[in-house]
Design a protein around this motif. Structure first.
Motif, PDB file in Angstrom:
ATOM      1  N   LYS A  40       0.820  -1.217   0.000  1.00 24.94           N
ATOM      2  CA  LYS A  40       0.000   0.000   0.000  1.00 24.94           C
ATOM      3  C   LYS A  40       0.855   1.270   0.000  1.00 24.94           C
ATOM      4  N   PRO A  41       1.862   1.392   0.896  1.00 22.71           N
ATOM      5  CA  PRO A  41       2.672   2.619   0.862  1.00 22.71           C
ATOM      6  C   PRO A  41       3.470   2.788  -0.437  1.00 22.71           C
ATOM      7  N   SER A  46       4.095   5.385  -5.819  1.00 19.65           N
ATOM      8  CA  SER A  46       4.018   5.339  -7.282  1.00 19.65           C
ATOM      9  C   SER A  46       2.995   6.335  -7.817  1.00 19.65           C
ATOM     10  N   ASN A  47       1.855   6.399  -7.153  1.00 19.34           N
ATOM     11  CA  ASN A  47       0.786   7.303  -7.598  1.00 19.34           C
ATOM     12  C   ASN A  47       1.154   8.774  -7.432  1.00 19.34           C
ATOM     13  N   SER A  48       2.109   9.051  -6.539  1.00 18.85           N
ATOM     14  CA  SER A  48       2.480  10.442  -6.266  1.00 18.85           C
ATOM     15  C   SER A  48       3.227  11.085  -7.441  1.00 18.85           C
ATOM     16  N   ASN A 111       0.495  -9.264  -8.889  1.00 18.49           N
ATOM     17  CA  ASN A 111       0.262  -7.831  -9.063  1.00 18.49           C
ATOM     18  C   ASN A 111      -0.624  -7.294  -7.957  1.00 18.49           C
ATOM     19  N   TYR A 112      -0.294  -6.102  -7.488  1.00 18.07           N
ATOM     20  CA  TYR A 112      -1.063  -5.472  -6.410  1.00 18.07           C
ATOM     21  C   TYR A 112      -2.462  -5.096  -6.883  1.00 18.07           C
ATOM     22  N   GLY A 156      11.021   3.426  -8.857  1.00 16.31           N
ATOM     23  CA  GLY A 156      11.386   2.359  -9.782  1.00 16.31           C
ATOM     24  C   GLY A 156      11.285   0.989  -9.130  1.00 16.31           C
ATOM     25  N   TYR A 157      11.784   0.884  -7.909  1.00 16.36           N
ATOM     26  CA  TYR A 157      11.696  -0.377  -7.171  1.00 16.36           C
ATOM     27  C   TYR A 157      10.238  -0.760  -6.920  1.00 16.36           C
ATOM     28  N   SER A 158       9.414   0.233  -6.602  1.00 17.36           N
ATOM     29  CA  SER A 158       8.010  -0.042  -6.275  1.00 17.36           C
ATOM     30  C   SER A 158       7.272  -0.703  -7.432  1.00 17.36           C
TER      31      SER A 158
END
Length: 206
Positions: A40-41, A46-48, A111-112, A156-158
């Motif tokens: 979640k974090p 990523s969305n930011s 996948n999340y 990138g890692y996320s």
């Protein structure tokens, strides 16, 4: 400008051709062995990228015009150009290459959530590196460069952690973001120089 675009495109194309075995293995190492409490974090991080890629130039331009600060307006325009170029080139590459997401091709990848668009290149990574590189070029101080780089690398890692991309997608996104930041700076410098030349010619004919 054309040379930078060509280098970025060729870099992305070559990264797309990385050995699939290595690409998938690295993704499996990160995705399948991840700490799901971080899903979640890291998704929030990523969305930011969209908000920061738009927010920084808008904020800089707003303050620059409010204070009539030519330098701040210049940096704001440059960052805005970077953002537009990153979105545009990323969209074109995704459409042209049309690479499936890893969890579609390899169902064992966890996948999340369902992610829209093609897998190559990573748009979130591109935006993160574009924003971070632009800020670092505008304000080349360690306290800007270090957090900007850390943020971009974590984004990138996320994308691997969340099962959204292959490593090659992320590397290509980083190359695209860095490339557009430098291209934008060169483009804005050229526009300013041409403006100065035009103004000088007008003064000489008055």
């Amino acid at each position: 400008m054309k040379r930078i675009f060509a280098i970025t495109f060729l870099t992305c194309a070559s990264l797309s051709g990385l050995a699939q075995g290595w690409d998938l293995k690295k993704l499996e190492d990160i995705n399948l062995g991840r700490n799901t409490d971080m899903d979640k974090p890291l998704n929030f991080l990523s969305n930011s990228t969209d908000y920061l890629a738009v927010g920084f130039p808008v904020g800089m331009l707003a303050v620059g015009f409010a204070k009539d600060d030519a330098s701040l307006k210049q940096e704001g325009f440059q960052m805005a150009t970077t953002t537009v170029m990153t979105y545009g080139l990323g969209y074109v590459l995704k459409k042209v290459i049309d690479k499936e997401r890893p969890y579609v091709t390899h169902p064992h990848i966890q996948n999340y959530k369902e992610f829209s668009g093609g897998s190559f290149p990573s748009g979130s990574t591109a935006l993160a590196f574009a924003t971070g590189t632009s800020l670092s070029l505008s304000y080349p101080k360690w306290y800007v460069i270090l957090p900007s780089t850390l943020y971009a690398c974590t984004v990138g890692y996320s994308r691997l952690h969340l099962g959204a991309h292959y490593p090659s997608d992320v590397f290509a996104g980083a190359a695209l973001g860095i490339g557009t930041a430098f291209a934008s700076r060169k483009l804005n410098q050229w526009v300013r120089n041409e403006g100065k030349k035009k103004k000088l010619k007008q003064q000489m004919h008055e």
